[in-house]
Design a protein around this motif. Structure first.
Motif, PDB file in Angstrom:
ATOM      1  N   VAL A  64      14.669 -18.530  -0.741  1.00 58.89           N
ATOM      2  CA  VAL A  64      14.456 -17.175  -1.245  1.00 58.89           C
ATOM      3  C   VAL A  64      13.310 -17.150  -2.252  1.00 58.89           C
ATOM      4  CG1 VAL A  64      16.834 -16.466  -0.863  1.00 58.89           C
ATOM      5  CG2 VAL A  64      16.213 -17.496  -3.042  1.00 58.89           C
ATOM      6  N   GLY A  65      12.700 -15.956  -2.373  1.00 58.13           N
ATOM      7  CA  GLY A  65      11.609 -15.754  -3.311  1.00 58.13           C
ATOM      8  C   GLY A  65      11.958 -14.701  -4.342  1.00 58.13           C
ATOM      9  N   GLU A  66      11.068 -14.479  -5.278  1.00 60.28           N
ATOM     10  CA  GLU A  66      11.295 -13.496  -6.342  1.00 60.28           C
ATOM     11  C   GLU A  66      11.603 -12.121  -5.750  1.00 60.28           C
ATOM     12  OE1 GLU A  66      11.655 -13.935  -9.509  1.00 60.28           O
ATOM     13  OE2 GLU A  66      11.204 -16.074  -9.414  1.00 60.28           O
ATOM     14  N   GLY A  67      12.557 -11.438  -6.381  1.00 63.45           N
ATOM     15  CA  GLY A  67      12.936 -10.103  -5.938  1.00 63.45           C
ATOM     16  C   GLY A  67      14.153 -10.080  -5.047  1.00 63.45           C
ATOM     17  N   TYR A  68      14.570 -11.252  -4.554  1.00 64.72           N
ATOM     18  CA  TYR A  68      15.736 -11.303  -3.667  1.00 64.72           C
ATOM     19  C   TYR A  68      17.027 -11.107  -4.457  1.00 64.72           C
ATOM     20  CZ  TYR A  68      19.517 -13.200  -0.902  1.00 64.72           C
ATOM     21  OH  TYR A  68      20.717 -13.344  -0.261  1.00 64.72           O
ATOM     22  N   PRO A  69      18.018 -10.348  -3.939  1.00 66.33           N
ATOM     23  CA  PRO A  69      17.877  -9.397  -2.826  1.00 66.33           C
ATOM     24  C   PRO A  69      17.415  -8.046  -3.352  1.00 66.33           C
ATOM     25  CG  PRO A  69      20.179  -9.497  -3.505  1.00 66.33           C
ATOM     26  CD  PRO A  69      19.420 -10.440  -4.402  1.00 66.33           C
ATOM     27  N   LEU A  70      16.734  -7.274  -2.515  1.00 69.32           N
ATOM     28  CA  LEU A  70      16.256  -5.957  -2.938  1.00 69.32           C
ATOM     29  C   LEU A  70      17.390  -4.942  -3.012  1.00 69.32           C
ATOM     30  CD1 LEU A  70      12.933  -5.665  -0.899  1.00 69.32           C
ATOM     31  CD2 LEU A  70      13.228  -6.326  -3.297  1.00 69.32           C
ATOM     32  N   ARG A  71      18.392  -5.128  -2.194  1.00 69.78           N
ATOM     33  CA  ARG A  71      19.568  -4.245  -2.201  1.00 69.78           C
ATOM     34  C   ARG A  71      20.817  -5.107  -2.256  1.00 69.78           C
ATOM     35  NH1 ARG A  71      16.877  -0.226  -3.800  1.00 69.78           N
ATOM     36  NH2 ARG A  71      15.973   1.256  -2.317  1.00 69.78           N
ATOM     37  N   GLY A  72      21.816  -4.634  -2.973  1.00 66.95           N
ATOM     38  CA  GLY A  72      23.040  -5.410  -3.135  1.00 66.95           C
ATOM     39  C   GLY A  72      22.902  -6.411  -4.271  1.00 66.95           C
ATOM     40  N   ALA A 112       0.823  -1.209   0.000  1.00 72.50           N
ATOM     41  CA  ALA A 112       0.000   0.000   0.000  1.00 72.50           C
ATOM     42  C   ALA A 112       0.857   1.260   0.000  1.00 72.50           C
ATOM     43  CB  ALA A 112      -0.922  -0.003   1.220  1.00 72.50           C
ATOM     44  N   LEU A 113       2.056   1.165   0.543  1.00 71.93           N
ATOM     45  CA  LEU A 113       2.972   2.308   0.587  1.00 71.93           C
ATOM     46  C   LEU A 113       3.873   2.379  -0.647  1.00 71.93           C
ATOM     47  CD1 LEU A 113       3.973   2.044   4.355  1.00 71.93           C
ATOM     48  CD2 LEU A 113       2.650   3.898   3.310  1.00 71.93           C
ATOM     49  N   GLY A 114       3.636   1.512  -1.600  1.00 73.64           N
ATOM     50  CA  GLY A 114       4.405   1.525  -2.841  1.00 73.64           C
ATOM     51  C   GLY A 114       5.796   0.947  -2.720  1.00 73.64           C
ATOM     52  N   LEU A 115       6.016   0.066  -1.745  1.00 70.65           N
ATOM     53  CA  LEU A 115       7.340  -0.510  -1.527  1.00 70.65           C
ATOM     54  C   LEU A 115       7.461  -1.881  -2.177  1.00 70.65           C
ATOM     55  CD1 LEU A 115       7.762   0.319   2.277  1.00 70.65           C
ATOM     56  CD2 LEU A 115       8.604   1.637   0.318  1.00 70.65           C
ATOM     57  N   GLN A 116       8.673  -2.199  -2.589  1.00 70.66           N
ATOM     58  CA  GLN A 116       8.977  -3.559  -3.013  1.00 70.66           C
ATOM     59  C   GLN A 116       9.158  -4.401  -1.754  1.00 70.66           C
ATOM     60  OE1 GLN A 116      12.514  -2.234  -5.452  1.00 70.66           O
ATOM     61  NE2 GLN A 116      11.743  -3.841  -6.796  1.00 70.66           N
ATOM     62  N   GLY A 117       8.842  -5.670  -1.854  1.00 76.63           N
ATOM     63  CA  GLY A 117       9.013  -6.532  -0.698  1.00 76.63           C
ATOM     64  C   GLY A 117       9.339  -7.958  -1.105  1.00 76.63           C
ATOM     65  N   THR A 118      10.126  -8.641  -0.300  1.00 76.82           N
ATOM     66  CA  THR A 118      10.433 -10.044  -0.547  1.00 76.82           C
ATOM     67  C   THR A 118      10.703 -10.734   0.772  1.00 76.82           C
ATOM     68  OG1 THR A 118      11.818 -11.598  -1.801  1.00 76.82           O
ATOM     69  CG2 THR A 118      12.915  -9.668  -0.896  1.00 76.82           C
ATOM     70  N   VAL A 119      10.269 -11.979   0.865  1.00 75.39           N
ATOM     71  CA  VAL A 119      10.461 -12.763   2.087  1.00 75.39           C
ATOM     72  C   VAL A 119      11.486 -13.855   1.829  1.00 75.39           C
ATOM     73  CG1 VAL A 119       9.380 -14.313   3.753  1.00 75.39           C
ATOM     74  CG2 VAL A 119       8.104 -12.356   2.878  1.00 75.39           C
ATOM     75  N   ILE A 165      16.936 -15.918  -8.900  1.00 82.04           N
ATOM     76  CA  ILE A 165      17.133 -16.842  -7.778  1.00 82.04           C
ATOM     77  C   ILE A 165      17.250 -18.257  -8.340  1.00 82.04           C
ATOM     78  CG2 ILE A 165      15.892 -15.371  -6.154  1.00 82.04           C
ATOM     79  CD1 ILE A 165      13.437 -17.149  -6.558  1.00 82.04           C
ATOM     80  N   PRO A 166      17.625 -19.230  -7.507  1.00 83.07           N
ATOM     81  CA  PRO A 166      17.732 -20.600  -8.014  1.00 83.07           C
ATOM     82  C   PRO A 166      16.419 -21.071  -8.644  1.00 83.07           C
ATOM     83  CG  PRO A 166      18.748 -20.449  -5.856  1.00 83.07           C
ATOM     84  CD  PRO A 166      18.073 -19.134  -6.095  1.00 83.07           C
TER      85      PRO A 166
END
Length: 205
Positions: free
Chosen positions: A64-72, A31-38, A90-91
Motif C-alpha cells: 500500500v501507498g500513502e492515502g490508503y484507504p481512500l474510503r473506509g 487533473a480532475l481534482g481527485l485523490q488517488g492511491t495505488v 500505513i505500515p
C-alpha cells in the motif's frame, strides 16, 4: 448501501489491472481534482526465521501507498484478541501488519521478524478489519500488508508473479463520473489490457 459499497472498493472508483497503472490515468485523476492511491497484491510465501521454527505459510501480500484507504477505515490492534481501533496511515518502512491467525500458524508474536523473500520485516500490528478486502480465493489467505517502498528489497515481484494492481480514486461526484467516462473510453480502445473499472454503479448486485 452507497457508503458501504465505496468502503468495500476502498474508493469511489477503482481501476483494477494486471499491469502497473499507466501514468496517464493517474494524471487524469489529478487533473480532475481527485485523490488517488495505488495498491497491489499477490500471493507469496511468508515464513518464520529458522531460530523460531522456520514454519512457512501462503499469504496474500498487499503493498500500500500513502492515502490508503481512500474510503473506509482500516482497523488494527497491538495485542492479540484486542477489538482494534481505526488506524491512520500505513505500515512504516521495515514493518508489516498481518492477520492475527498468521501469528499462531508461524509461531510468532508482535515484534518478531516475518521473512518475505529476501527481507525480514518487523510485525508491528494485527489487522482486525480491512474494508476493501474483497472476495476471491486469495481473500481466504492470511493478509500481510506492507509499505510499497519495501517491496523491491524482497525480490518477490518477478515477471511470472500474479500481481493485481488497483488504482483507487475519490472526490466530488462530478469528477469521479468524468474519470469513469474517460477511463471507459480508454479501456474500449484497448489502451490497457486485462483491466476493468469498478464502481458503485458497475459492482456486483
Amino acid at each position: 448501501l452507497q457508503r458501504d459499497a465505496r468502503q468495500l472498493l476502498g474508493g469511489d472508483s477503482v481501476l483494477a489491472s494486471d499491469t502497473p497503472t499507466p501514468a496517464a490515468f493517474i494524471e487524469r485523476a489529478k487533473a480532475l481534482g481527485l485523490q488517488g492511491t495505488v495498491n497491489y497484491n499477490f500471493p507469496t510465501m511468508a515464513r518464520a526465521d529458522d531460530s523460531q521454527g522456520g514454519a512457512s505459510k501462503l499469504v496474500a501480500l498487499k503493498a500500500v501507498g500513502e492515502g490508503y484507504p481512500l474510503r473506509g477505515k482500516l482497523q488494527t490492534s497491538t495485542q492479540a484478541g484486542d477489538p482494534g481501533q481505526a488506524t491512520q496511515g500505513i505500515p512504516a518502512r521495515g514493518e508489516v501488519w498481518i492477520d492475527g491467525p498468521l501469528l499462531e500458524s508461524l509461531g510468532l508474536k508482535l515484534g518478531d521478524k516475518l521473512l518475505l523473500g529476501d527481507s525480514a520485516l518487523r510485525i508491528g500490528r494485527i489487522i482486525v478489519l480491512e474494508p476493501d478486502r474483497g472476495a476471491g480465493f486469495m481473500s481466504f489467505a492470511p493478509r500481510v500488508m506492507l509499505n510499497q517502498a519495501d517491496v523491491p528489497a524482497t525480490g518477490l515481484v518477478q515477471p511470472a508473479s500474479r500481481v493485481r494492481y488497483r488504482f483507487a480514486v475519490a472526490g466530488e461526484e462530478r469528477g469521479v463520473k468524468a474519470f469513469n467516462d474517460w477511463t471507459d473510453e480508454a479501456l474500449k480502445k484497448g489502451e490497457l489490457r486485462g483491466a476493468r473499472l469498478e464502481s458503485f454503479e458497475s459492482g456486483r448486485p
